[in-house]
Design a protein around this motif. Structure first.
Motif, short mmCIF file in Angstrom:
data_model
loop_
_atom_site.label_atom_id
_atom_site.label_comp_id
_atom_site.label_asym_id
_atom_site.label_seq_id
_atom_site.Cartn_x
_atom_site.Cartn_y
_atom_site.Cartn_z
N LEU A 370 -4.95 15.87 -19.17
CA LEU A 370 -3.30 16.09 -19.72
C LEU A 370 -2.64 16.02 -18.54
O LEU A 370 -2.71 16.89 -17.11
N GLY A 371 -1.84 14.76 -18.41
CA GLY A 371 -1.41 14.10 -17.56
C GLY A 371 -1.68 13.58 -16.59
O GLY A 371 -2.80 13.22 -16.42
N ASP A 372 -1.58 13.51 -15.48
CA ASP A 372 -2.80 12.77 -14.22
C ASP A 372 -3.32 13.86 -13.19
O ASP A 372 -2.85 14.49 -12.81
N SER A 375 -3.22 14.84 -9.85
CA SER A 375 -1.34 15.45 -9.55
C SER A 375 -1.11 16.54 -10.85
O SER A 375 -0.17 16.15 -11.45
N PRO A 376 -2.39 17.67 -10.85
CA PRO A 376 -1.78 18.54 -12.08
C PRO A 376 -0.60 18.97 -12.07
O PRO A 376 -0.30 19.69 -10.96
N THR A 377 0.00 18.84 -13.10
CA THR A 377 1.35 19.42 -13.07
C THR A 377 1.16 21.47 -14.03
O THR A 377 0.29 21.18 -14.79
N VAL A 378 2.22 21.42 -13.73
CA VAL A 378 2.26 23.24 -14.19
C VAL A 378 2.90 23.25 -15.92
O VAL A 378 2.00 23.95 -16.28
N SER A 379 3.62 21.69 -16.18
CA SER A 379 3.53 21.96 -17.34
C SER A 379 2.20 21.51 -18.33
O SER A 379 1.70 21.66 -19.67
N ASP B 139 7.21 17.21 -13.08
CA ASP B 139 6.14 18.36 -14.06
C ASP B 139 7.11 18.28 -14.93
O ASP B 139 6.44 18.32 -16.46
N VAL B 140 8.02 18.67 -14.60
CA VAL B 140 9.21 18.24 -16.45
C VAL B 140 10.97 18.14 -16.05
O VAL B 140 11.08 17.63 -14.97
N LEU B 153 2.93 33.56 -25.28
CA LEU B 153 2.78 33.65 -24.08
C LEU B 153 1.57 34.07 -22.97
O LEU B 153 1.58 34.97 -22.64
N GLY B 154 0.67 33.50 -21.96
CA GLY B 154 -0.24 33.70 -21.46
C GLY B 154 -0.02 33.47 -20.05
O GLY B 154 1.45 33.18 -19.85
N ALA B 155 -1.00 33.32 -19.60
CA ALA B 155 -0.35 32.72 -18.02
C ALA B 155 -0.08 32.15 -17.49
O ALA B 155 1.33 31.57 -16.40
N ARG B 156 -0.22 30.81 -18.31
CA ARG B 156 -0.33 29.34 -17.59
C ARG B 156 1.16 28.95 -18.37
O ARG B 156 2.13 28.37 -17.73
N GLN B 157 1.42 29.61 -19.43
CA GLN B 157 2.86 29.30 -19.96
C GLN B 157 3.96 30.82 -19.29
O GLN B 157 5.36 29.54 -19.04
#
Lengths: 410, 410
Positions: A370-372, A375-379, B139-140, B153-157
């Motif tokens: 998911l994504g790059d 450079s992994p993102t929080v989203s 990221d967003v 909604l877990g930790a990552r969300q």
């Protein structure tokens, strides 16, 4: 630089199950039993009815049937919790499920197979000795090990322990994990007009959920200043209630980042570069002895970026917490999955990539980053259901390559 | 007599997701998002460093390399949370991971690829524009739906929501489940010298864990007397804080069992015989309107035997709780498994048998009943990892027959 494997081994060598304790049933939920649970008495202790109905002496019901009008007088009602009675010859008692069988009775006629009479009752067929009667010790016999040490205590195990009369259980208590988020740049999410350059505190919130999900008890302290004395004071205050401490942020080599120095004054914590991405800098050690405490508390210091902090938690902290809680199985399930397309990976570092794994055991699994991946993102991490793990020796992943994936859900 | 299927359909028709509410992040853990979560600003809002190192203008680093002695003067330190600066031509700034890039800089040289100089620093190779820089919105992006309604909604969300600055989230709150264990015969486990005929309270303890495991919040009231006014008063008191009530015990037709009568005075609760074993008698309905409350609270009345209570919880209450919490997937995973040997089953009733399921998707699964399938015990259930489900039409299960099994663990 330390390998992931060596760092994990060092972490696991430094932690062990939390010392066992007798806790109330309520607090034992999810814990690991630290000693065999032995039955102190038979369960049930006396013969009991398994159905609502009439307790009878079966030999007195031989004439019953559709062609017959056999009925028996009803002498009493026996409810669960009543004292055992004696059945007079030729009589019956009404009994509810769980009620102790009267002396002289050896069978229960379910109410659905009768005319439900109050003074006398008629039955459809003769009763067979033992029918719908639970014999003493049918569930558990005195002296039997009903749950071995190492059992995880869920609803069904608590039911058994409670039914046997155990009000407290000897368990490895849930590790208490103190979470501190270090950095003057941090503000709490929800702040109305955050100043330019401030960063919303995410690690403590995320790790609070992750700790709970790992079966431990989080204490989120929240934001702590980079100021040495403030940080030291916060750590000292929290050590009292901590079985483990996780500090996020404050790990760079720049002047204002103080976590390394402060931890050094509190105990034996080493800062390593671990050959992984994300999450390169890792502090780990124990604190407490320098403060005169009677026990050493393990401390993790993780990089503050939420993806780095969470990946490091998954790879090192979660297995440590599972070990401290007494679990034998420390790791998430993993699957081997074929990459749907290729990406590059830094040689010398183990790369953890937020990814989607789809498939089934029958048809096999496929993994898509998911994504790059660089450079992994929080989203990306929020949408992932797995971390794809690329080995240190791989410079690229090619489409079709089989990749080891940690499954984060399910 | 009602079929399991009809009773489950009636239950699910009567419950729905708990009304959405804005809750703090802490309380949102494990909840289902009730509305799309939309980004209010770019994340990151400005270009930030992805590594600790030196921020530079890449075009000024063209001469760097092993053969060269190119170094740049270091003007400042920039930490995360600092205000963006302007890079003077020919200069660099030290920057920590997460720090905002100075205007005029377009690349970060990781500290590990430098001589770590404080006043000047030398690098190993020229920087490439954009290297180790996270662009605004990487990221967003503002306006993007980052988590759709329905997300658990877990930790990552939570990390994502917190990082975006959301301090509260619009979720279906965790259902609060009040648990009452009815019966004068009950005593709390741990009682030192229980009177003869008393029974240890197990259902409340077991269901407290089961409710938590289902993702809801239990309130275990404990033992309540069969006395009508005491039971009525306990129910009235608890309705205030209940989204759902589960009463165990007190369901027989004998005079002392009052649950049916008391629930009838509080609302619309029907008592059914459901075609299953264990767990034959089932009360279900809603209460509250008769008390002038503004909302109806669903109530389950389950048989008191711990195996019956837990099987009924699994089959009816757990799916209801999942629906109330907003989950789409209401049921435990199930597998088809071959019976290792045969047993008998009552025709007309769906039989739930504590069982051990072993195997894998590759080699298939095998199921072995624990104890006597006709009289399942609390100890068998505690050791089981599944419930084998035998259809209403089957009088026997033969060895090798494929049986549908609800998986209770894993």
């Amino acid at each position: 630089m330390r390998s992931v494997q060596d760092h994990l081994a060092a972490v696991l060598a430094a932690v062990g199950p939390v010392a066992p304790l007798d806790v109330a049933l309520h607090d034992a939920v999810g814990c690991i039993l630290a000693a065999d649970l032995v039955a102190r008495r038979d369960l049930p202790p006396v013969p009991v009815a398994e159905r609502d109905g009439y307790a009878v002496a079966s030999h007195e019901t031989a004439g019953a049937g559709y062609e017959s009008t056999l009925s028996l007088p009803v002498a009493h009602d026996v409810r669960a919790g009543g004292m055992p009675l004696r059945l007079a010859p030729g009589q019956s008692v009404r009994i509810s499920s769980g009620g102790p069988l009267p002396l002289g009775a050896d069978a229960v006629v379910p109410i659905e197979e009768t005319d439900r009479g109050a003074a006398r009752f008629a039955m459809q067929r003769p009763a067979v000795a033992g029918q719908h009667v639970r014999a003493p010790g049918a569930d558990v016999r005195t002296g039997e090990v009903v749950l071995p040490a190492g059992t995880r205590l869920g609803a069904r195990q608590l039911a058994l322990a409670a039914a046997m009369g155990h009000g407290r259980l000897h368990v490895h208590p849930t590790p208490r994990v103190v979470l501190l988020s270090v950095g003057d740049e941090l503000v709490e999410p929800g702040a109305v007009r955050p100043a330019e350059g401030t960063v919303f505190e995410a690690d403590g919130h995320a790790l609070e959920a992750a700790v709970r999900d790992a079966g431990a008890s989080p204490v989120r302290v929240g934001i702590v200043s980079d100021d040495r004395s403030a940080l030291r004071e916060a750590l000292e205050d929290q050590l009292v209630r901590a079985d483990l401490v996780v500090v996020t942020g404050g790990l760079s080599e720049l002047v204002g980042d103080t976590v390394k120095d402060v931890l050094a004054t509190l105990g034996s914590v080493r800062l390593d570069q671990v050959a992984m991405t994300p999450g390169f800098r890792h502090g780990f050690g124990t604190v407490g002895a320098e403060l005169g405490r009677d026990r050493e508390v393990p401390v993790f210091a993780l990089q503050g970026h939420p993806v780095a902090a969470q990946v490091s938690f998954e790879v090192f902290v979660r297995p440590a917490l599972r070990a401290m809680a007494g679990h034998v199985e420390l790791y998430r399930p993993s699957v081997a999955a074929q990459a749907t397309h290729g990406w590059s990976s830094p040689v010398g570092l183990r790369q953890f990539v937020p990814a989607t794994v789809l498939g089934s055991p029958d048809e096999g699994y496929r993994v898509t980053p998911l994504g790059d991946p660089g450079s992994p993102t929080v989203s990306a991490l929020a949408l992932a259901n797995a971390l794809a793990v690329v080995g240190e020796q791989d410079a690229t992943v090619h489409a079709g390559q089989v990749i080891h994936c940690l499954v984060l859900e399910g």
